[in-house]
Design an enzyme around this catalytic site. Structure first.
Site, PDB file in Angstrom:
ATOM      1  N   ASP A 223       0.650  -1.164  -0.208  1.00 56.12           N
ATOM      2  CA  ASP A 223       0.023   0.041  -0.258  1.00 56.12           C
ATOM      3  C   ASP A 223       0.650   1.330  -0.107  1.00 56.12           C
ATOM      4  O   ASP A 223       1.193   1.102   1.273  1.00 56.12           O
ATOM      5  CB  ASP A 223      -1.170   0.282   1.040  1.00 56.12           C
ATOM      6  CG  ASP A 223      -1.676   0.884   1.462  1.00 56.12           C
ATOM      7  OD1 ASP A 223      -2.152   1.769  -0.201  1.00 56.12           O
ATOM      8  OD2 ASP A 223      -2.245   1.234   2.015  1.00 56.12           O
TER       9      ASP A 223
ATOM     10  N   ASN B 290      -1.585  12.300  -5.895  1.00 54.84           N
ATOM     11  CA  ASN B 290      -3.175  13.101  -7.025  1.00 54.84           C
ATOM     12  C   ASN B 290      -3.415  14.268  -6.612  1.00 54.84           C
ATOM     13  O   ASN B 290      -3.512  15.793  -7.605  1.00 54.84           O
ATOM     14  CB  ASN B 290      -3.749  12.231  -6.608  1.00 54.84           C
ATOM     15  CG  ASN B 290      -3.669  10.968  -7.561  1.00 54.84           C
ATOM     16  OD1 ASN B 290      -3.061  10.751  -8.429  1.00 54.84           O
ATOM     17  ND2 ASN B 290      -4.881   9.574  -7.552  1.00 54.84           N
TER      18      ASN B 290
ATOM     19  N   HIS C 137      -4.548  13.496 -11.228  1.00 58.65           N
ATOM     20  CA  HIS C 137      -4.012  12.162 -11.636  1.00 58.65           C
ATOM     21  C   HIS C 137      -3.362  11.890 -12.798  1.00 58.65           C
ATOM     22  O   HIS C 137      -3.012  10.472 -12.612  1.00 58.65           O
ATOM     23  CB  HIS C 137      -5.960  11.775 -12.034  1.00 58.65           C
ATOM     24  CG  HIS C 137      -6.642  12.121 -10.868  1.00 58.65           C
ATOM     25  ND1 HIS C 137      -6.782  11.088 -10.180  1.00 58.65           N
ATOM     26  CD2 HIS C 137      -7.621  12.861 -10.227  1.00 58.65           C
ATOM     27  CE1 HIS C 137      -7.247  11.336  -8.420  1.00 58.65           C
ATOM     28  NE2 HIS C 137      -7.650  12.254  -8.967  1.00 58.65           N
TER      29      HIS C 137
ATOM     30  N   ASP D 117      -0.958   8.648 -12.452  1.00 58.21           N
ATOM     31  CA  ASP D 117      -1.677   6.974 -12.773  1.00 58.21           C
ATOM     32  C   ASP D 117      -0.538   6.766 -13.688  1.00 58.21           C
ATOM     33  O   ASP D 117      -0.066   5.633 -13.469  1.00 58.21           O
ATOM     34  CB  ASP D 117      -2.552   7.223 -14.015  1.00 58.21           C
ATOM     35  CG  ASP D 117      -3.925   7.984 -13.459  1.00 58.21           C
ATOM     36  OD1 ASP D 117      -4.079   7.122 -12.747  1.00 58.21           O
ATOM     37  OD2 ASP D 117      -5.015   7.547 -14.992  1.00 58.21           O
TER      38      ASP D 117
ATOM     39  N   ASP E  33      -3.746   2.484  -4.769  1.00 58.95           N
ATOM     40  CA  ASP E  33      -2.259   2.511  -4.687  1.00 58.95           C
ATOM     41  C   ASP E  33      -1.660   1.199  -4.211  1.00 58.95           C
ATOM     42  O   ASP E  33      -0.818   0.823  -3.346  1.00 58.95           O
ATOM     43  CB  ASP E  33      -2.135   3.291  -3.720  1.00 58.95           C
ATOM     44  CG  ASP E  33      -2.457   3.812  -2.461  1.00 58.95           C
ATOM     45  OD1 ASP E  33      -3.488   3.107  -1.912  1.00 58.95           O
ATOM     46  OD2 ASP E  33      -2.427   4.910  -1.608  1.00 58.95           O
TER      47      ASP E  33
END
Length: 183
Positions: A116, A124, A129, A133, A159
């Site tokens: 994680d 973000n 974003h 990404d 994530d």
């Protein structure tokens, strides 16, 4: 010559005509002159004269390329994460079930690593974003380089990544040590 080499024997068999000719249906890949694969459905039936003798074959060919590509796309969406192209939760669960059964049958241990990314929301929020990404894609690519070929790297979403490490050792302590080293 438009028939793909691996399907040539099937196509030739379907096109043959003799007294035992029967109605046949098979899918065949053709190769266009430009090198593009064309998926077809080939339907053949014997052509008989008034005496019932086979004198030829009637062949119908239908282009099913769009259908085949749509099927592949649906399979891709069902089993892989759209962003990273890594296996998704569904595929991970399938592989985990298979590996659990194999581990029980062969008396060996494996491991499951959960990854994680801390504070990923900040990436973000501050950079957007598209940057986030790109970072997820990059992390997935880097993780793939450090695992074995038989391991499974999956993205659960957001994530979160999971690595399935099958068949580490017959000894549980050694398997745990190997999992820690991989982590």
């Amino acid at each position: 010559d438009f028939v793909d080499d691996k399907n040539k024997p099937l196509a030739i068999q379907a096109l043959k005509h003799d007294d035992k000719a029967i109605i046949a249906q098979l899918d065949v890949e053709f190769l266009s002159r430009g090198g593009r694969r064309i998926y077809t459905s080939l339907n053949s039936a014997p052509l008989q004269n008034d005496d019932g003798e086979t004198i030829g074959v009637i062949i119908g060919v239908m282009d099913i390329t769009a259908r085949k590509l749509a099927e592949e796309h649906i399979k891709q969406q069902a089993l892989y994460d759209d962003l990273t192209k890594l296996p998704n939760r569904r595929m991970l669960n399938e592989r985990l079930s298979q590996e659990q059964a194999r581990a029980i049958r062969h008396h060996h241990s494996g491991a499951l690593l959960f990854i994680d990314l801390d504070h990923f929301k900040n990436v973000n929020d501050s950079l957007g974003h598209p940057i986030g990404d790109g970072l997820l894609i990059s992390i997935g690519e880097r993780l793939k380089t450090v695992i074995r070929a038989e391991d499974t790297l999956a993205r659960l979403g957001g994530d979160e990544f999971v690595i399935l490490l099958p068949e580490l050792s017959d000894d549980e302590n050694q398997a745990a040590s190997m999992a820690r080293a991989a982590a």
